[in-house]
Design a protein around this motif. Structure first.
Motif, PDB file in Angstrom:
ATOM      1  N   ILE A   1       0.846  -1.256   0.113  1.00 31.99           N
ATOM      2  CA  ILE A   1      -0.035  -0.063  -0.042  1.00 31.99           C
ATOM      3  C   ILE A   1       0.906   1.267   0.246  1.00 31.99           C
ATOM      4  O   ILE A   1       1.697   1.316   0.824  1.00 31.99           O
ATOM      5  CB  ILE A   1      -0.945   0.026   1.318  1.00 31.99           C
ATOM      6  CG1 ILE A   1      -1.994  -1.045   1.125  1.00 31.99           C
ATOM      7  CG2 ILE A   1      -1.836   1.315   1.276  1.00 31.99           C
ATOM      8  CD1 ILE A   1      -2.977  -1.421   1.993  1.00 31.99           C
ATOM      9  N   THR A   2       0.493   2.177  -1.060  1.00 33.29           N
ATOM     10  CA  THR A   2       1.463   3.379  -1.012  1.00 33.29           C
ATOM     11  C   THR A   2       0.799   4.427  -0.641  1.00 33.29           C
ATOM     12  O   THR A   2       1.178   5.735  -0.279  1.00 33.29           O
ATOM     13  CB  THR A   2       1.953   3.355  -2.486  1.00 33.29           C
ATOM     14  OG1 THR A   2       0.722   3.462  -3.403  1.00 33.29           O
ATOM     15  CG2 THR A   2       2.854   2.375  -2.904  1.00 33.29           C
ATOM     16  N   GLU A   3      -0.399   4.485  -0.395  1.00 35.02           N
ATOM     17  CA  GLU A   3      -1.337   5.570   0.061  1.00 35.02           C
ATOM     18  C   GLU A   3      -2.658   4.975   0.669  1.00 35.02           C
ATOM     19  O   GLU A   3      -3.239   4.237   0.184  1.00 35.02           O
ATOM     20  CB  GLU A   3      -1.910   6.532  -1.262  1.00 35.02           C
ATOM     21  CG  GLU A   3      -2.808   7.734  -0.915  1.00 35.02           C
ATOM     22  CD  GLU A   3      -2.966   8.457  -1.893  1.00 35.02           C
ATOM     23  OE1 GLU A   3      -3.835   9.578  -1.662  1.00 35.02           O
ATOM     24  OE2 GLU A   3      -2.847   8.336  -3.074  1.00 35.02           O
ATOM     25  N   HIS A   4      -2.811   5.681   1.862  1.00 35.14           N
ATOM     26  CA  HIS A   4      -3.975   5.048   2.499  1.00 35.14           C
ATOM     27  C   HIS A   4      -4.587   6.188   3.342  1.00 35.14           C
ATOM     28  O   HIS A   4      -4.134   6.775   4.245  1.00 35.14           O
ATOM     29  CB  HIS A   4      -3.480   4.038   3.611  1.00 35.14           C
ATOM     30  CG  HIS A   4      -4.663   3.158   4.420  1.00 35.14           C
ATOM     31  ND1 HIS A   4      -5.294   3.512   5.572  1.00 35.14           N
ATOM     32  CD2 HIS A   4      -5.315   1.977   3.902  1.00 35.14           C
ATOM     33  CE1 HIS A   4      -6.082   2.607   5.893  1.00 35.14           C
ATOM     34  NE2 HIS A   4      -6.073   1.810   4.978  1.00 35.14           N
ATOM     35  N   ASP A   5      -5.777   6.464   2.783  1.00 32.90           N
ATOM     36  CA  ASP A   5      -6.524   7.880   3.204  1.00 32.90           C
ATOM     37  C   ASP A   5      -8.158   7.415   3.564  1.00 32.90           C
ATOM     38  O   ASP A   5      -8.957   7.872   2.648  1.00 32.90           O
ATOM     39  CB  ASP A   5      -6.382   8.855   2.185  1.00 32.90           C
ATOM     40  CG  ASP A   5      -7.045  10.409   2.546  1.00 32.90           C
ATOM     41  OD1 ASP A   5      -7.332  10.294   3.817  1.00 32.90           O
ATOM     42  OD2 ASP A   5      -7.326  11.093   1.824  1.00 32.90           O
ATOM     43  N   PRO A   6      -8.356   6.807   4.568  1.00 35.52           N
ATOM     44  CA  PRO A   6      -9.653   6.424   4.660  1.00 35.52           C
ATOM     45  C   PRO A   6     -10.590   7.698   5.012  1.00 35.52           C
ATOM     46  O   PRO A   6      -9.973   8.692   5.702  1.00 35.52           O
ATOM     47  CB  PRO A   6      -9.570   5.642   6.163  1.00 35.52           C
ATOM     48  CG  PRO A   6      -8.208   5.310   6.335  1.00 35.52           C
ATOM     49  CD  PRO A   6      -7.312   6.494   5.487  1.00 35.52           C
ATOM     50  N   PRO A   7     -11.758   7.596   4.549  1.00 37.18           N
ATOM     51  CA  PRO A   7     -12.600   6.792   3.767  1.00 37.18           C
ATOM     52  C   PRO A   7     -12.303   7.171   2.396  1.00 37.18           C
ATOM     53  O   PRO A   7     -13.435   6.615   1.690  1.00 37.18           O
ATOM     54  CB  PRO A   7     -14.031   6.762   4.523  1.00 37.18           C
ATOM     55  CG  PRO A   7     -14.284   8.012   4.668  1.00 37.18           C
ATOM     56  CD  PRO A   7     -12.798   8.688   5.054  1.00 37.18           C
ATOM     57  N   ARG A   8     -11.408   7.662   1.983  1.00 38.15           N
ATOM     58  CA  ARG A   8     -11.314   8.289   0.695  1.00 38.15           C
ATOM     59  C   ARG A   8     -10.438   7.350  -0.375  1.00 38.15           C
ATOM     60  O   ARG A   8     -11.183   7.279  -1.638  1.00 38.15           O
ATOM     61  CB  ARG A   8     -11.005   9.621   0.771  1.00 38.15           C
ATOM     62  CG  ARG A   8     -11.076  10.624  -0.644  1.00 38.15           C
ATOM     63  CD  ARG A   8     -10.469  11.757  -0.355  1.00 38.15           C
ATOM     64  NE  ARG A   8      -9.231  12.107  -0.790  1.00 38.15           N
ATOM     65  CZ  ARG A   8      -8.814  11.930  -1.946  1.00 38.15           C
ATOM     66  NH1 ARG A   8      -9.753  11.862  -2.936  1.00 38.15           N
ATOM     67  NH2 ARG A   8      -7.419  12.254  -2.309  1.00 38.15           N
ATOM     68  N   LYS A   9      -9.345   7.048  -0.227  1.00 37.31           N
ATOM     69  CA  LYS A   9      -8.467   6.469  -1.108  1.00 37.31           C
ATOM     70  C   LYS A   9      -7.485   5.571  -0.762  1.00 37.31           C
ATOM     71  O   LYS A   9      -7.009   5.703   0.325  1.00 37.31           O
ATOM     72  CB  LYS A   9      -7.798   7.625  -1.894  1.00 37.31           C
ATOM     73  CG  LYS A   9      -6.995   7.142  -3.152  1.00 37.31           C
ATOM     74  CD  LYS A   9      -6.577   8.709  -4.018  1.00 37.31           C
ATOM     75  CE  LYS A   9      -5.728   7.965  -5.174  1.00 37.31           C
ATOM     76  NZ  LYS A   9      -5.379   9.180  -5.973  1.00 37.31           N
ATOM     77  N   VAL A  10      -7.294   4.649  -1.406  1.00 36.26           N
ATOM     78  CA  VAL A  10      -6.094   3.751  -1.303  1.00 36.26           C
ATOM     79  C   VAL A  10      -5.428   3.392  -2.729  1.00 36.26           C
ATOM     80  O   VAL A  10      -6.019   3.328  -3.706  1.00 36.26           O
ATOM     81  CB  VAL A  10      -6.679   2.229  -0.363  1.00 36.26           C
ATOM     82  CG1 VAL A  10      -7.487   1.564  -1.322  1.00 36.26           C
ATOM     83  CG2 VAL A  10      -5.405   1.460   0.095  1.00 36.26           C
ATOM     84  N   SER A  11      -4.099   3.384  -2.322  1.00 33.29           N
ATOM     85  CA  SER A  11      -3.283   3.008  -3.556  1.00 33.29           C
ATOM     86  C   SER A  11      -2.254   2.040  -3.231  1.00 33.29           C
ATOM     87  O   SER A  11      -1.971   1.803  -2.152  1.00 33.29           O
ATOM     88  CB  SER A  11      -2.418   4.391  -3.924  1.00 33.29           C
ATOM     89  OG  SER A  11      -3.509   5.384  -4.407  1.00 33.29           O
ATOM     90  N   PHE A  12      -1.865   1.146  -4.255  1.00 38.22           N
ATOM     91  CA  PHE A  12      -0.798   0.171  -4.138  1.00 38.22           C
ATOM     92  C   PHE A  12      -0.204   0.232  -5.371  1.00 38.22           C
ATOM     93  O   PHE A  12      -0.247   0.677  -6.632  1.00 38.22           O
ATOM     94  CB  PHE A  12      -1.707  -1.079  -4.175  1.00 38.22           C
ATOM     95  CG  PHE A  12      -2.656  -1.200  -5.204  1.00 38.22           C
ATOM     96  CD1 PHE A  12      -2.397  -1.749  -6.403  1.00 38.22           C
ATOM     97  CD2 PHE A  12      -4.016  -0.733  -4.937  1.00 38.22           C
ATOM     98  CE1 PHE A  12      -3.198  -2.119  -7.442  1.00 38.22           C
ATOM     99  CE2 PHE A  12      -5.164  -0.836  -6.062  1.00 38.22           C
ATOM    100  CZ  PHE A  12      -4.611  -1.545  -7.118  1.00 38.22           C
ATOM    101  N   ARG A  13       1.052  -0.819  -5.314  1.00 35.20           N
ATOM    102  CA  ARG A  13       2.030  -1.054  -6.147  1.00 35.20           C
ATOM    103  C   ARG A  13       2.780  -2.487  -6.128  1.00 35.20           C
ATOM    104  O   ARG A  13       2.838  -2.932  -5.022  1.00 35.20           O
ATOM    105  CB  ARG A  13       3.275  -0.027  -6.631  1.00 35.20           C
ATOM    106  CG  ARG A  13       3.951   0.019  -5.210  1.00 35.20           C
ATOM    107  CD  ARG A  13       5.166   1.082  -5.649  1.00 35.20           C
ATOM    108  NE  ARG A  13       6.134   0.716  -4.770  1.00 35.20           N
ATOM    109  CZ  ARG A  13       7.250   0.033  -4.639  1.00 35.20           C
ATOM    110  NH1 ARG A  13       7.495  -0.909  -5.735  1.00 35.20           N
ATOM    111  NH2 ARG A  13       8.125   0.049  -3.532  1.00 35.20           N
ATOM    112  N   GLY A  14       2.733  -3.023  -7.176  1.00 35.42           N
ATOM    113  CA  GLY A  14       3.247  -4.448  -7.135  1.00 35.42           C
ATOM    114  C   GLY A  14       4.681  -4.146  -6.880  1.00 35.42           C
ATOM    115  O   GLY A  14       5.438  -3.543  -7.174  1.00 35.42           O
TER     116      GLY A  14
END
Length: 145
Positions: free
Chosen positions: A66-79
């Motif tokens: 997980i590269t961004e975690h902004d509850p309850p709005r957005k989550v980003s990820f990268r392999g």
């Protein structure tokens, strides 16, 4: 880049809380066999997960973080490894009076090494799967999970 949006009759906080249960992603992602969280504690930036997915040639482990975690709005990820690595985000926006949500998945599959040859095929396959997965997510949430 694959972009898919769906509206769900649940509050953004409830949608995001379900998405944050990483081990439950196989409930709504058809090709996902299992998700194993490798870090302690709740999801946050730096959380590492290994998804086991059904892919051409047999099941494969796909690690990501997980590269961004902004509850309850957005989550980003990268392999983090493998020939084809996912990069993306899920955004949850309130609709109307806040009792409904718009969920947008943005996903790319990036080839590394020989994976550059496979990535276009993987993207086409994912483009067909993502809308069905989004519909399953909607049905799961609206049925009261």
């Amino acid at each position: 880049m694959i972009t898919e949006t769906i509206e769900i009759d649940r509050r953004p906080e409830e949608v995001f809380a379900y998405l944050d249960q990483l081990d439950r992603h196989p409930e709504w992602q058809e090709t996902l066999v299992s998700s194993r969280v490798e870090t302690e504690g709740p999801p946050r930036v730096g959380t590492r997960v290994v998804d086991r997915r059904k892919v051409t040639g047999g099941p494969r482990d796909i690690p990501y973080e997980i590269t961004e975690h902004d509850p309850p709005r957005k989550v980003s990820f990268r392999g983090t490894a493998g020939p084809v690595r996912p990069v993306g985000s899920m955004t949850v926006e309130p609709l109307g009076d806040g009792s409904r949500s718009r969920v947008t998945l943005e996903l790319d599959l990036v080839g590394h090494g020989l994976g550059k040859l496979v990535a276009p095929f993987a993207r086409r396959q994912a483009a067909g799967e993502v809308p069905k997965d989004q519909l399953r997510l909607k049905q799961k949430l609206e049925s009261g999970v």
